[in-house]
Design an enzyme around this catalytic site. Sequence first.
Site, short mmCIF file in Angstrom:
data_model
loop_
_atom_site.label_atom_id
_atom_site.label_comp_id
_atom_site.label_asym_id
_atom_site.label_seq_id
_atom_site.Cartn_x
_atom_site.Cartn_y
_atom_site.Cartn_z
CB SER A 131 56.69 13.56 53.07
OG SER A 131 57.04 12.61 54.06
CE1 TYR B 177 50.96 11.80 52.44
CE2 TYR B 177 52.90 10.80 53.45
CZ TYR B 177 52.15 11.91 53.15
OH TYR B 177 52.59 13.15 53.55
CE LYS C 88 52.55 14.60 50.55
NZ LYS C 88 51.89 15.89 50.37
P1 NAD Z 1 45.69 17.73 57.28
O1 NAD Z 1 44.88 16.54 56.86
O2 NAD Z 1 45.45 18.30 58.63
O3 NAD Z 1 45.53 18.88 56.19
C1 NAD Z 1 45.25 18.62 54.83
C2 NAD Z 1 44.10 19.53 54.43
O4 NAD Z 1 43.78 19.29 53.05
C3 NAD Z 1 42.81 19.25 55.23
O5 NAD Z 1 42.30 20.47 55.70
C4 NAD Z 1 41.86 18.62 54.21
O6 NAD Z 1 40.51 18.96 54.46
C5 NAD Z 1 42.36 19.21 52.90
N1 NAD Z 1 42.11 18.39 51.70
C6 NAD Z 1 42.33 17.06 51.55
N2 NAD Z 1 42.01 16.69 50.29
C7 NAD Z 1 41.60 17.81 49.65
C8 NAD Z 1 41.15 18.09 48.33
N3 NAD Z 1 41.02 17.10 47.41
N4 NAD Z 1 40.78 19.35 48.01
C9 NAD Z 1 40.88 20.35 48.93
N5 NAD Z 1 41.30 20.15 50.19
C10 NAD Z 1 41.65 18.90 50.55
O7 NAD Z 1 47.23 17.32 57.11
P2 NAD Z 1 48.54 18.08 57.58
O8 NAD Z 1 49.20 17.26 58.59
O9 NAD Z 1 48.25 19.50 57.86
O10 NAD Z 1 49.40 17.94 56.25
C11 NAD Z 1 49.43 18.96 55.28
C12 NAD Z 1 50.31 18.51 54.13
O11 NAD Z 1 51.60 18.19 54.61
C13 NAD Z 1 49.81 17.24 53.43
O12 NAD Z 1 50.05 17.36 52.04
C14 NAD Z 1 50.67 16.15 54.01
O13 NAD Z 1 50.84 15.07 53.13
C15 NAD Z 1 51.99 16.90 54.20
N6 NAD Z 1 52.84 16.29 55.23
C16 NAD Z 1 52.33 16.08 56.47
C17 NAD Z 1 53.12 15.48 57.44
C18 NAD Z 1 52.57 15.18 58.82
O14 NAD Z 1 53.14 14.33 59.49
N7 NAD Z 1 51.52 15.85 59.28
C19 NAD Z 1 54.44 15.13 57.14
C20 NAD Z 1 54.93 15.37 55.86
C21 NAD Z 1 54.10 15.95 54.91
C1 WQD Z 2 56.85 7.75 64.74
C2 WQD Z 2 57.48 6.65 65.58
C3 WQD Z 2 56.49 4.47 65.27
C4 WQD Z 2 52.58 5.40 66.95
C5 WQD Z 2 54.87 9.24 59.34
C6 WQD Z 2 54.87 9.06 57.84
C7 WQD Z 2 55.76 10.10 57.20
C8 WQD Z 2 55.36 11.51 57.67
C9 WQD Z 2 55.29 11.62 59.15
C10 WQD Z 2 53.76 12.45 56.13
C11 WQD Z 2 57.65 5.34 64.81
C12 WQD Z 2 56.28 4.97 66.67
C13 WQD Z 2 53.88 5.49 66.50
C14 WQD Z 2 52.30 4.59 68.08
C15 WQD Z 2 54.64 4.06 68.24
N1 WQD Z 2 54.05 11.87 57.23
N2 WQD Z 2 54.89 4.84 67.15
N3 WQD Z 2 53.35 3.97 68.68
O1 WQD Z 2 56.14 6.74 60.78
O2 WQD Z 2 57.95 8.39 61.42
O3 WQD Z 2 56.21 9.06 59.81
O4 WQD Z 2 54.44 10.57 59.67
O5 WQD Z 2 54.46 12.67 55.22
O6 WQD Z 2 55.61 9.95 55.82
O7 WQD Z 2 55.32 7.75 57.52
O8 WQD Z 2 55.60 8.80 62.17
O9 WQD Z 2 54.24 9.29 64.15
O10 WQD Z 2 53.65 7.28 62.74
O11 WQD Z 2 55.72 7.23 64.09
O12 WQD Z 2 55.53 3.45 68.81
O13 WQD Z 2 51.15 4.45 68.49
O14 WQD Z 2 56.57 6.34 66.66
O15 WQD Z 2 56.77 3.11 65.26
O16 WQD Z 2 58.84 4.76 65.23
P1 WQD Z 2 56.54 8.12 61.05
P2 WQD Z 2 54.69 8.18 63.30
#
Ligand code: NAD
Ligand code: WQD
Length: 338
Positions: A125, A150, A154
């Site tokens: 991330s 969180y 990472k």
């Molecule tokens: P998600 O929660 O939809 O998917 C994660 C999946 O992992 C789920 O299906 C859950 O059931 C499974 N899981 C959780 N713990 C587990 C375990 N111990 N064993 C097996 N399965 C398990 O999330 P996502 O948005 O698809 O994110 C996927 C990956 O990308 C995550 O590692 C997340 O941290 C990373 N990521 C997500 C975002 C975002 O904003 N969505 C941003 C940056 C990084």
């Molecule tokens: C985006 C913008 C909020 C909700 C997070 C994690 C990051 C990554 C992606 C996993 C911000 C604003 C939000 C609302 C709002 N995840 N907001 N009203 O914080 O950029 O990133 O998700 O790795 O690690 O920190 O994403 O979607 O929460 O917020 O105004 O109800 O929207 O303040 O500026 P963020 P977000």
Amino acid sequence: MAKILVTGGAGYIGSHTCVELLNAGHEVIVFDNLSNSSEEALRRVQKLTNKSLVFVQGDIRNQSELDLVFQDHKIDAVIHFAGLKAVGESQQIPLTYFDHNITGSIQLIKAMEKASVFTLVFSSSATVYGEHSSSPYKEDFPLSMPNNNYGYTKLVIEQMLEKAAQADVRWSIALLRYFNPVGAHKSGEIGEDPQGTPNNLMPYVTQVAVGRREKLSIFGHDYPTKDGTCERDFIHVVDLAKAHVFAVINRLKQTGCRAWNIGTGMPISVLQIKETFEKVNGVEIPTIFVERRAGDLAAFYADATRAEQELGWKPQYSLEDMLADSWNWQKQNPNGYN
Ligand code: NAD
Ligand code: WQD
């Protein structure tokens, strides 16, 4: 064509990546404990692609469950999505986050070593950059401690993987640093389905649009940005999914550990999201401005040139596509997969 183990493959980004992997001709084995997802997503992935995948329900913290998967299938590479991702929750239950994300990743790496599988794409991330540099973020910027547990997981996993690759040249690892994934598959069959109140902006917006929530609160409107609201780098989940296919191909050919930003490089404000969503979809999003949310940076976006130069990957979808596709998914599935 490769046989790819996708941990967390039933989740939001995982399910979209399964579609792209199957469409590109790869074989897919999903390993997921379904703690934050539904098997229905995998049924739909197979329907959309007209191809089948193997699903194994299991937990990445369980070494013997993982060993069995590697024994039963001759895996070429692993894409590792499984883990917990809610920033706020990670502040309440840090040890649970360390267990799923860090212990789970260690168990996975150990199982891979045992099975002599050394190709890994990891869901990192942009949060690993911490707060000490400024946008646009480049991969060689120094990493710093994220302001939540969180993000800390990472950072730890990235560093562990770097060290594993330094110690053993057989490893080939991609660290994909996602910015803000949004959108859904064009069909509206799969998309983001958060449990409870959404933490992220986009599912909140679509749930207001569909009538599940009353109004959107915009956190802060006095930031030093073009309209006073925060700016983020939103990336269409299908573009993000495709980046994994490019990364696997790259890693099957080279060794070492390398990081790539996955974003568009375009700063988009929160207000712009609301207004463009209304315009593109013809739906009103009742909104109020409230206090800033603790921990938010004013602007956070990528320099995404390394991924284009080295992986040959470039985002294809516009902001309008992201917002139309998010809405299409939510409209067709007002209660997600339920
Ligand atoms: P998600 O929660 O939809 O998917 C994660 C999946 O992992 C789920 O299906 C859950 O059931 C499974 N899981 C959780 N713990 C587990 C375990 N111990 N064993 C097996 N399965 C398990 O999330 P996502 O948005 O698809 O994110 C996927 C990956 O990308 C995550 O590692 C997340 O941290 C990373 N990521 C997500 C975002 C975002 O904003 N969505 C941003 C940056 C990084
Ligand atoms: C985006 C913008 C909020 C909700 C997070 C994690 C990051 C990554 C992606 C996993 C911000 C604003 C939000 C609302 C709002 N995840 N907001 N009203 O914080 O950029 O990133 O998700 O790795 O690690 O920190 O994403 O979607 O929460 O917020 O105004 O109800 O929207 O303040 O500026 P963020 P977000």
